[in-house]
Design a protein around this motif. Structure first.
Motif, PDB file in Angstrom:
ATOM      1  N   ARG A  99      32.183  63.452   5.497  1.00 35.65           N
ATOM      2  CA  ARG A  99      31.609  61.959   5.115  1.00 35.65           C
ATOM      3  C   ARG A  99      31.477  60.959   5.978  1.00 35.65           C
ATOM      4  NH1 ARG A  99      34.936  57.392   3.621  1.00 35.65           N
ATOM      5  NH2 ARG A  99      34.157  56.789   1.881  1.00 35.65           N
ATOM      6  N   SER A 100      32.039  61.547   7.102  1.00 31.74           N
ATOM      7  CA  SER A 100      31.889  60.394   8.616  1.00 31.74           C
ATOM      8  C   SER A 100      30.582  60.916   8.934  1.00 31.74           C
ATOM      9  CB  SER A 100      33.020  60.895   9.770  1.00 31.74           C
ATOM     10  OG  SER A 100      32.718  61.945  10.234  1.00 31.74           O
ATOM     11  N   LYS A 101      29.927  61.666   9.219  1.00 31.41           N
ATOM     12  CA  LYS A 101      28.637  62.011   9.176  1.00 31.41           C
ATOM     13  C   LYS A 101      27.691  61.359   8.715  1.00 31.41           C
ATOM     14  CE  LYS A 101      28.858  66.380  11.151  1.00 31.41           C
ATOM     15  NZ  LYS A 101      27.798  67.802  11.345  1.00 31.41           N
ATOM     16  N   ILE A 102      27.509  61.187   7.388  1.00 31.18           N
ATOM     17  CA  ILE A 102      27.440  60.201   6.334  1.00 31.18           C
ATOM     18  C   ILE A 102      27.586  58.760   6.718  1.00 31.18           C
ATOM     19  CG2 ILE A 102      27.194  59.777   3.571  1.00 31.18           C
ATOM     20  CD1 ILE A 102      27.379  61.996   3.403  1.00 31.18           C
ATOM     21  N   ILE A 103      28.653  58.327   6.644  1.00 30.36           N
ATOM     22  CA  ILE A 103      28.732  56.724   7.297  1.00 30.36           C
ATOM     23  C   ILE A 103      28.065  55.989   8.206  1.00 30.36           C
ATOM     24  CG2 ILE A 103      30.793  55.727   7.825  1.00 30.36           C
ATOM     25  CD1 ILE A 103      32.453  56.685   5.902  1.00 30.36           C
ATOM     26  N   VAL A 104      28.237  57.567   9.614  1.00 24.27           N
ATOM     27  CA  VAL A 104      27.192  57.010  10.570  1.00 24.27           C
ATOM     28  C   VAL A 104      26.157  57.457  10.305  1.00 24.27           C
ATOM     29  CG1 VAL A 104      26.886  58.406  13.086  1.00 24.27           C
ATOM     30  CG2 VAL A 104      29.429  58.010  12.121  1.00 24.27           C
TER      31      VAL A 104
ATOM     32  N   LYS B  72      19.978  37.513   3.319  1.00 24.04           N
ATOM     33  CA  LYS B  72      19.293  38.719   2.653  1.00 24.04           C
ATOM     34  C   LYS B  72      20.518  39.875   2.613  1.00 24.04           C
ATOM     35  CE  LYS B  72      15.063  37.495   2.440  1.00 24.04           C
ATOM     36  NZ  LYS B  72      13.452  38.167   2.614  1.00 24.04           N
ATOM     37  N   PHE B  73      21.207  40.963   3.816  1.00 22.04           N
ATOM     38  CA  PHE B  73      21.452  41.545   3.836  1.00 22.04           C
ATOM     39  C   PHE B  73      23.110  40.801   2.679  1.00 22.04           C
ATOM     40  CE2 PHE B  73      18.435  42.218   6.218  1.00 22.04           C
ATOM     41  CZ  PHE B  73      17.842  43.473   6.704  1.00 22.04           C
ATOM     42  N   GLN B  74      23.846  40.658   3.244  1.00 24.43           N
ATOM     43  CA  GLN B  74      25.293  39.926   2.774  1.00 24.43           C
ATOM     44  C   GLN B  74      25.979  40.961   1.827  1.00 24.43           C
ATOM     45  OE1 GLN B  74      26.901  38.227   5.285  1.00 24.43           O
ATOM     46  NE2 GLN B  74      25.114  38.779   6.798  1.00 24.43           N
ATOM     47  N   GLY B  75      26.871  41.308   1.802  1.00 24.17           N
ATOM     48  CA  GLY B  75      27.557  42.161   0.783  1.00 24.17           C
ATOM     49  C   GLY B  75      27.826  42.997   1.098  1.00 24.17           C
ATOM     50  N   THR B  76      27.988  43.707   0.051  1.00 25.17           N
ATOM     51  CA  THR B  76      28.606  45.506   0.108  1.00 25.17           C
ATOM     52  C   THR B  76      26.612  46.195  -0.542  1.00 25.17           C
ATOM     53  OG1 THR B  76      30.792  45.112  -0.033  1.00 25.17           O
ATOM     54  CG2 THR B  76      30.549  47.107  -0.095  1.00 25.17           C
ATOM     55  N   TRP B  77      26.640  47.704   0.714  1.00 26.71           N
ATOM     56  CA  TRP B  77      26.103  48.174  -0.506  1.00 26.71           C
ATOM     57  C   TRP B  77      26.728  49.416  -0.480  1.00 26.71           C
ATOM     58  CZ3 TRP B  77      20.584  46.489   0.726  1.00 26.71           C
ATOM     59  CH2 TRP B  77      20.486  45.670   1.006  1.00 26.71           C
ATOM     60  N   VAL B  78      26.028  49.885  -1.346  1.00 26.33           N
ATOM     61  CA  VAL B  78      26.202  51.272  -1.635  1.00 26.33           C
ATOM     62  C   VAL B  78      25.221  52.548  -1.781  1.00 26.33           C
ATOM     63  CG1 VAL B  78      27.204  52.714  -4.021  1.00 26.33           C
ATOM     64  CG2 VAL B  78      28.285  50.619  -3.122  1.00 26.33           C
ATOM     65  N   MET B  79      25.502  53.754  -0.921  1.00 24.95           N
ATOM     66  CA  MET B  79      24.203  54.000  -1.085  1.00 24.95           C
ATOM     67  C   MET B  79      24.354  55.296  -2.578  1.00 24.95           C
ATOM     68  SD  MET B  79      24.026  57.790   1.700  1.00 24.95           S
ATOM     69  CE  MET B  79      25.549  57.643   1.953  1.00 24.95           C
ATOM     70  N   VAL B  80      22.576  56.074  -2.923  1.00 22.98           N
ATOM     71  CA  VAL B  80      22.301  56.151  -3.791  1.00 22.98           C
ATOM     72  C   VAL B  80      21.773  57.254  -3.973  1.00 22.98           C
ATOM     73  CG1 VAL B  80      21.949  53.639  -4.716  1.00 22.98           C
ATOM     74  CG2 VAL B  80      19.835  55.229  -3.851  1.00 22.98           C
ATOM     75  N   SER B  81      22.012  58.250  -2.680  1.00 17.39           N
ATOM     76  CA  SER B  81      21.354  59.697  -2.454  1.00 17.39           C
ATOM     77  C   SER B  81      21.291  59.929  -1.201  1.00 17.39           C
ATOM     78  CB  SER B  81      20.158  59.989  -2.922  1.00 17.39           C
ATOM     79  OG  SER B  81      18.653  58.907  -2.492  1.00 17.39           O
ATOM     80  N   ALA B  82      21.190  60.685  -0.936  1.00 14.23           N
ATOM     81  CA  ALA B  82      21.450  61.295   0.506  1.00 14.23           C
ATOM     82  C   ALA B  82      20.902  62.676   0.729  1.00 14.23           C
ATOM     83  CB  ALA B  82      22.952  61.063   1.273  1.00 14.23           C
ATOM     84  N   GLU B  83      20.369  63.147   1.674  1.00 12.57           N
ATOM     85  CA  GLU B  83      20.229  64.007   2.465  1.00 12.57           C
ATOM     86  C   GLU B  83      20.561  64.531   3.370  1.00 12.57           C
ATOM     87  OE1 GLU B  83      16.416  65.374   2.058  1.00 12.57           O
ATOM     88  OE2 GLU B  83      15.751  65.279   0.245  1.00 12.57           O
ATOM     89  N   MET B  84      21.132  65.428   4.238  1.00 10.24           N
ATOM     90  CA  MET B  84      21.574  65.971   5.572  1.00 10.24           C
ATOM     91  C   MET B  84      20.943  67.473   5.793  1.00 10.24           C
ATOM     92  SD  MET B  84      25.406  66.092   7.523  1.00 10.24           S
ATOM     93  CE  MET B  84      25.442  64.594   7.090  1.00 10.24           C
ATOM     94  N   ASP B  85      20.497  67.797   7.181  1.00  7.36           N
ATOM     95  CA  ASP B  85      19.872  69.267   6.796  1.00  7.36           C
ATOM     96  C   ASP B  85      18.946  69.656   5.801  1.00  7.36           C
ATOM     97  OD1 ASP B  85      21.261  68.494   9.929  1.00  7.36           O
ATOM     98  OD2 ASP B  85      22.796  69.973   9.343  1.00  7.36           O
ATOM     99  N   GLY B  86      17.944  69.123   5.206  1.00 10.85           N
ATOM    100  CA  GLY B  86      17.338  68.611   4.333  1.00 10.85           C
ATOM    101  C   GLY B  86      18.107  69.235   3.281  1.00 10.85           C
TER     102      GLY B  86
ATOM    103  N   LYS C 109      20.245  67.523   0.102  1.00  7.05           N
ATOM    104  CA  LYS C 109      21.167  66.777  -1.030  1.00  7.05           C
ATOM    105  C   LYS C 109      22.731  67.242  -0.587  1.00  7.05           C
ATOM    106  CE  LYS C 109      21.141  64.850  -5.180  1.00  7.05           C
ATOM    107  NZ  LYS C 109      21.598  64.656  -6.398  1.00  7.05           N
ATOM    108  N   VAL C 110      23.205  65.368  -0.356  1.00  3.62           N
ATOM    109  CA  VAL C 110      24.785  65.267   0.180  1.00  3.62           C
ATOM    110  C   VAL C 110      25.272  65.239  -1.655  1.00  3.62           C
ATOM    111  CG1 VAL C 110      26.290  63.571   0.693  1.00  3.62           C
ATOM    112  CG2 VAL C 110      24.298  63.988   2.431  1.00  3.62           C
ATOM    113  N   SER C 111      26.032  65.751  -1.761  1.00  2.00           N
ATOM    114  CA  SER C 111      27.157  65.776  -3.657  1.00  2.00           C
ATOM    115  C   SER C 111      27.172  64.056  -3.552  1.00  2.00           C
ATOM    116  CB  SER C 111      28.481  66.336  -2.910  1.00  2.00           C
ATOM    117  OG  SER C 111      29.628  65.478  -2.625  1.00  2.00           O
ATOM    118  N   ASP C 112      27.143  64.068  -4.723  1.00  2.00           N
ATOM    119  CA  ASP C 112      27.049  62.974  -5.819  1.00  2.00           C
ATOM    120  C   ASP C 112      28.314  61.765  -5.609  1.00  2.00           C
ATOM    121  OD1 ASP C 112      24.188  62.661  -6.266  1.00  2.00           O
ATOM    122  OD2 ASP C 112      25.097  63.316  -8.579  1.00  2.00           O
ATOM    123  N   ALA C 113      29.413  63.117  -5.011  1.00  2.00           N
ATOM    124  CA  ALA C 113      30.487  62.559  -5.009  1.00  2.00           C
ATOM    125  C   ALA C 113      30.381  61.593  -3.449  1.00  2.00           C
ATOM    126  CB  ALA C 113      31.424  63.675  -5.273  1.00  2.00           C
TER     127      ALA C 113
END
Length: 72
Positions: A2-7, A37-51, A53-57
């Motif tokens: 999770r910390s890698k994703i946040i970074v 335009k950037f103000q506020g909280t942004w939530v990730m909708v999808s991610a990949e790491m090392d090719g 898919k990162v779990s939805d949780a």
């Protein structure tokens, strides 16, 4: 993991915001207007790491917040 994703999200967001502000300045627009335009909280909708898919949780827990010119 999770910390890698946040970074990764933080770095990508900062690169994107710096590029957008530089483009706005090059076009003669106010950097403050572009920053708004950037103000506020942004939530990730999808991610990949090392090719893979990162779990939805993990993705749903990843957020980044812009307050003024700070990233929290």
């Amino acid at each position: 993991m999770r910390s890698k994703i946040i970074v990764m999200v933080t770095v990508m967001s900062l690169v994107w915001s710096v590029g957008a502000i530089a483009a706005a300045l090059a076009q003669g627009q106010s950097a403050d207007a572009e920053l708004q335009k950037f103000q506020g909280t942004w939530v990730m909708v999808s991610a990949e790491m090392d090719g893979k898919k990162v779990s939805d949780a993990d993705v749903k827990q990843s957020k980044i917040t812009f307050v003024g010119n700070q990233v929290e």
